[in-house]
Design a protein around this motif. Sequence first.
Motif, PDB file in Angstrom:
ATOM      1  N   ALA A 270      -4.570   7.099   2.835  1.00  0.00           N
ATOM      2  CA  ALA A 270      -5.491   7.072   3.971  1.00  0.00           C
ATOM      3  C   ALA A 270      -4.759   7.347   5.286  1.00  0.00           C
ATOM      4  O   ALA A 270      -5.265   8.064   6.154  1.00  0.00           O
ATOM      5  N   LEU A 271      -3.573   6.797   5.404  1.00  0.00           N
ATOM      6  CA  LEU A 271      -2.785   6.966   6.625  1.00  0.00           C
ATOM      7  C   LEU A 271      -2.376   8.427   6.805  1.00  0.00           C
ATOM      8  O   LEU A 271      -2.530   9.009   7.893  1.00  0.00           O
ATOM      9  N   VAL A 272      -1.876   9.029   5.742  1.00  0.00           N
ATOM     10  CA  VAL A 272      -1.467  10.433   5.806  1.00  0.00           C
ATOM     11  C   VAL A 272      -2.673  11.319   6.128  1.00  0.00           C
ATOM     12  O   VAL A 272      -2.591  12.239   6.955  1.00  0.00           O
ATOM     13  N   GLY A 273      -3.805  11.027   5.504  1.00  0.00           N
ATOM     14  CA  GLY A 273      -5.014  11.792   5.778  1.00  0.00           C
ATOM     15  C   GLY A 273      -5.447  11.688   7.221  1.00  0.00           C
ATOM     16  O   GLY A 273      -5.879  12.680   7.834  1.00  0.00           O
ATOM     17  N   ALA A 274      -5.313  10.491   7.796  1.00  0.00           N
ATOM     18  CA  ALA A 274      -5.718  10.285   9.193  1.00  0.00           C
ATOM     19  C   ALA A 274      -4.849  11.104  10.143  1.00  0.00           C
ATOM     20  O   ALA A 274      -5.358  11.737  11.080  1.00  0.00           O
ATOM     21  N   TYR A 275      -3.537  11.108   9.904  1.00  0.00           N
ATOM     22  CA  TYR A 275      -2.641  11.843  10.799  1.00  0.00           C
ATOM     23  C   TYR A 275      -2.712  13.352  10.591  1.00  0.00           C
ATOM     24  O   TYR A 275      -2.367  14.113  11.493  1.00  0.00           O
ATOM     25  N   ARG A 276      -3.156  13.779   9.421  1.00  0.00           N
ATOM     26  CA  ARG A 276      -3.230  15.216   9.161  1.00  0.00           C
ATOM     27  C   ARG A 276      -4.545  15.845   9.634  1.00  0.00           C
ATOM     28  O   ARG A 276      -4.701  17.061   9.523  1.00  0.00           O
ATOM     29  N   GLU A 277      -5.464  15.036  10.129  1.00  0.00           N
ATOM     30  CA  GLU A 277      -6.660  15.613  10.721  1.00  0.00           C
ATOM     31  C   GLU A 277      -6.230  16.593  11.814  1.00  0.00           C
ATOM     32  O   GLU A 277      -5.322  16.304  12.599  1.00  0.00           O
ATOM     33  N   ALA A 278      -6.883  17.752  11.870  1.00  0.00           N
ATOM     34  CA  ALA A 278      -6.432  18.818  12.771  1.00  0.00           C
ATOM     35  C   ALA A 278      -6.279  18.340  14.214  1.00  0.00           C
ATOM     36  O   ALA A 278      -5.280  18.630  14.873  1.00  0.00           O
ATOM     37  N   ARG A 279      -7.271  17.604  14.692  1.00  0.00           N
ATOM     38  CA  ARG A 279      -7.221  17.151  16.090  1.00  0.00           C
ATOM     39  C   ARG A 279      -6.064  16.196  16.330  1.00  0.00           C
ATOM     40  O   ARG A 279      -5.355  16.282  17.341  1.00  0.00           O
ATOM     41  N   ILE A 280      -5.839  15.265  15.374  1.00  0.00           N
ATOM     42  CA  ILE A 280      -4.779  14.279  15.522  1.00  0.00           C
ATOM     43  C   ILE A 280      -3.416  14.943  15.402  1.00  0.00           C
ATOM     44  O   ILE A 280      -2.498  14.663  16.187  1.00  0.00           O
ATOM     45  N   ALA A 281      -3.263  15.818  14.430  1.00  0.00           N
ATOM     46  CA  ALA A 281      -1.983  16.515  14.249  1.00  0.00           C
ATOM     47  C   ALA A 281      -1.635  17.348  15.474  1.00  0.00           C
ATOM     48  O   ALA A 281      -0.474  17.398  15.910  1.00  0.00           O
ATOM     49  N   GLN A 282      -2.654  18.000  16.055  1.00  0.00           N
ATOM     50  CA  GLN A 282      -2.412  18.800  17.248  1.00  0.00           C
ATOM     51  C   GLN A 282      -1.994  17.921  18.421  1.00  0.00           C
ATOM     52  O   GLN A 282      -1.075  18.261  19.177  1.00  0.00           O
ATOM     53  N   GLN A 283      -2.656  16.792  18.568  1.00  0.00           N
ATOM     54  CA  GLN A 283      -2.300  15.885  19.658  1.00  0.00           C
ATOM     55  C   GLN A 283      -0.892  15.340  19.473  1.00  0.00           C
ATOM     56  O   GLN A 283      -0.119  15.244  20.430  1.00  0.00           O
ATOM     57  N   PHE A 284      -0.556  15.000  18.238  1.00  0.00           N
ATOM     58  CA  PHE A 284       0.780  14.467  17.961  1.00  0.00           C
ATOM     59  C   PHE A 284       1.842  15.494  18.332  1.00  0.00           C
ATOM     60  O   PHE A 284       2.874  15.160  18.922  1.00  0.00           O
ATOM     61  N   ALA A 285       1.594  16.756  17.988  1.00  0.00           N
ATOM     62  CA  ALA A 285       2.588  17.804  18.206  1.00  0.00           C
ATOM     63  C   ALA A 285       2.621  18.299  19.651  1.00  0.00           C
ATOM     64  O   ALA A 285       3.707  18.462  20.226  1.00  0.00           O
ATOM     65  N   GLU A 286       1.445  18.525  20.243  1.00  0.00           N
ATOM     66  CA  GLU A 286       1.402  19.156  21.554  1.00  0.00           C
ATOM     67  C   GLU A 286       1.392  18.161  22.704  1.00  0.00           C
ATOM     68  O   GLU A 286       2.163  18.297  23.649  1.00  0.00           O
ATOM     69  N   VAL A 287       0.519  17.170  22.614  1.00  0.00           N
ATOM     70  CA  VAL A 287       0.428  16.196  23.709  1.00  0.00           C
ATOM     71  C   VAL A 287       1.616  15.248  23.694  1.00  0.00           C
ATOM     72  O   VAL A 287       2.225  14.970  24.726  1.00  0.00           O
ATOM     73  N   ASN A 288       1.984  14.759  22.504  1.00  0.00           N
ATOM     74  CA  ASN A 288       3.076  13.799  22.404  1.00  0.00           C
ATOM     75  C   ASN A 288       4.438  14.447  22.210  1.00  0.00           C
ATOM     76  O   ASN A 288       5.451  13.752  22.220  1.00  0.00           O
ATOM     77  N   GLN A 289       4.464  15.774  22.008  1.00  0.00           N
ATOM     78  CA  GLN A 289       5.730  16.460  21.781  1.00  0.00           C
ATOM     79  C   GLN A 289       6.533  15.781  20.674  1.00  0.00           C
ATOM     80  O   GLN A 289       7.730  15.506  20.805  1.00  0.00           O
ATOM     81  N   ALA A 290       5.866  15.509  19.572  1.00  0.00           N
ATOM     82  CA  ALA A 290       6.491  14.837  18.441  1.00  0.00           C
ATOM     83  C   ALA A 290       6.191  15.604  17.158  1.00  0.00           C
ATOM     84  O   ALA A 290       5.288  16.443  17.117  1.00  0.00           O
ATOM     85  N   GLU A 291       6.960  15.328  16.125  1.00  0.00           N
ATOM     86  CA  GLU A 291       6.825  16.017  14.847  1.00  0.00           C
ATOM     87  C   GLU A 291       6.361  15.049  13.766  1.00  0.00           C
ATOM     88  O   GLU A 291       6.954  13.982  13.586  1.00  0.00           O
ATOM     89  N   LEU A 292       5.301  15.394  13.068  1.00  0.00           N
ATOM     90  CA  LEU A 292       4.859  14.579  11.949  1.00  0.00           C
ATOM     91  C   LEU A 292       5.835  14.721  10.782  1.00  0.00           C
ATOM     92  O   LEU A 292       6.319  15.818  10.492  1.00  0.00           O
ATOM     93  N   VAL A 293       6.111  13.609  10.110  1.00  0.00           N
ATOM     94  CA  VAL A 293       6.968  13.615   8.927  1.00  0.00           C
ATOM     95  C   VAL A 293       6.152  13.225   7.697  1.00  0.00           C
ATOM     96  O   VAL A 293       6.110  13.930   6.701  1.00  0.00           O
ATOM     97  N   LEU A 294       5.491  12.044   7.773  1.00  0.00           N
ATOM     98  CA  LEU A 294       4.596  11.553   6.715  1.00  0.00           C
ATOM     99  C   LEU A 294       5.284  11.545   5.348  1.00  0.00           C
ATOM    100  O   LEU A 294       4.790  12.085   4.364  1.00  0.00           O
ATOM    101  N   SER A 295       6.423  10.898   5.309  1.00  0.00           N
ATOM    102  CA  SER A 295       7.216  10.805   4.080  1.00  0.00           C
ATOM    103  C   SER A 295       6.604   9.808   3.106  1.00  0.00           C
ATOM    104  O   SER A 295       5.680   9.057   3.444  1.00  0.00           O
ATOM    105  N   ASP A 296       7.157   9.771   1.907  1.00  0.00           N
ATOM    106  CA  ASP A 296       6.773   8.707   0.984  1.00  0.00           C
ATOM    107  C   ASP A 296       7.618   7.461   1.274  1.00  0.00           C
ATOM    108  O   ASP A 296       8.549   7.499   2.093  1.00  0.00           O
TER     109      ASP A 296
END
Length: 323
Positions: A270-296
Amino acid sequence: MAFPLTRRGVLGAALAMPALAARADTWPSGPIRIVVPFAPGGSTDAVARLAAPGLQQRLGVPIIVENRSGAAGSIGSDMVAKAKPDGQTWLLTFDSHAVMPVLVPNLPFDLVADFIPVTQIGRAPYVIACQPSKPYKDLADVFATARQKGSVTFGSTGNGTIGHLAMLMLAKRGGAEVTHLPYRGGGLAVNDAVAGHIDMMIGSSALLAPQVSANTLRPLMQLGATRLAGLPAVPTAVESGFDGLTAEAWWGVFAPAKTPAPVVARFHEALVGAYREARIAQQFAEVNQAELVLSDGPALGRFVQSQVETWGKTARENNVKPD
């Protein structure tokens, strides 16, 4: 040495497996609490709240982000370590998690034994910034002023955070004295930096991105391996002559030990799915200048161990003491 299964052992295992499955089938049984062991307004708080709506949609229960700050994050972490392992309480924490064994005397929990790693959400390079009215154009200017005046001040999101330790390494190699002002949360440090009460601050790109975009803070250096797309004109530490010096903030999620594996797996999904939503992923990358990892979970466990070794050594070498 292997021990033969007794009749009682076989029966116990047979009874335990359906019990675990039943707990997973009925989970979640009510509101889920995500404990952030830092004050509101910082990057960890923002990262937690970013996923909350998506988690609520996927799990069908309210998601409560609860801030419990203090003692380098150990107060909130201890709360989760001692919480009932039923999947209703989780820890979302920051990079200082790996330095707590050095910073907190008589730490009331064990980083390995008392937590189950779930996922490393993401990472972001540290950035050093100052108020635009300050006379500094880069870190060399800051260190020149420090050598002239005897010291300069810098704020961080807390004592013993990777940002704090990285700044000590930079100052040592730059031959300058710096005075550390630890804050109980990123928002408080940002406020004082924007107001000009401190010479500079170090925080993750995720924390400083809004102020940099608004030109209320001027970035002086970034500590990632390469330049961020959002900060193309700001040099890295390596480019500035600090060979091999990189420092990245990271955020991770942990469960109390003994939380059933099926529950951990469902929450991870559920957590990985939430962060991979297009809007959230874009905000994480562009607004927060951060990189998603979402490891196991195992990958997070190995990563934390490497962070404990690297930054724990730095803390000891610089004689960093608890607040």
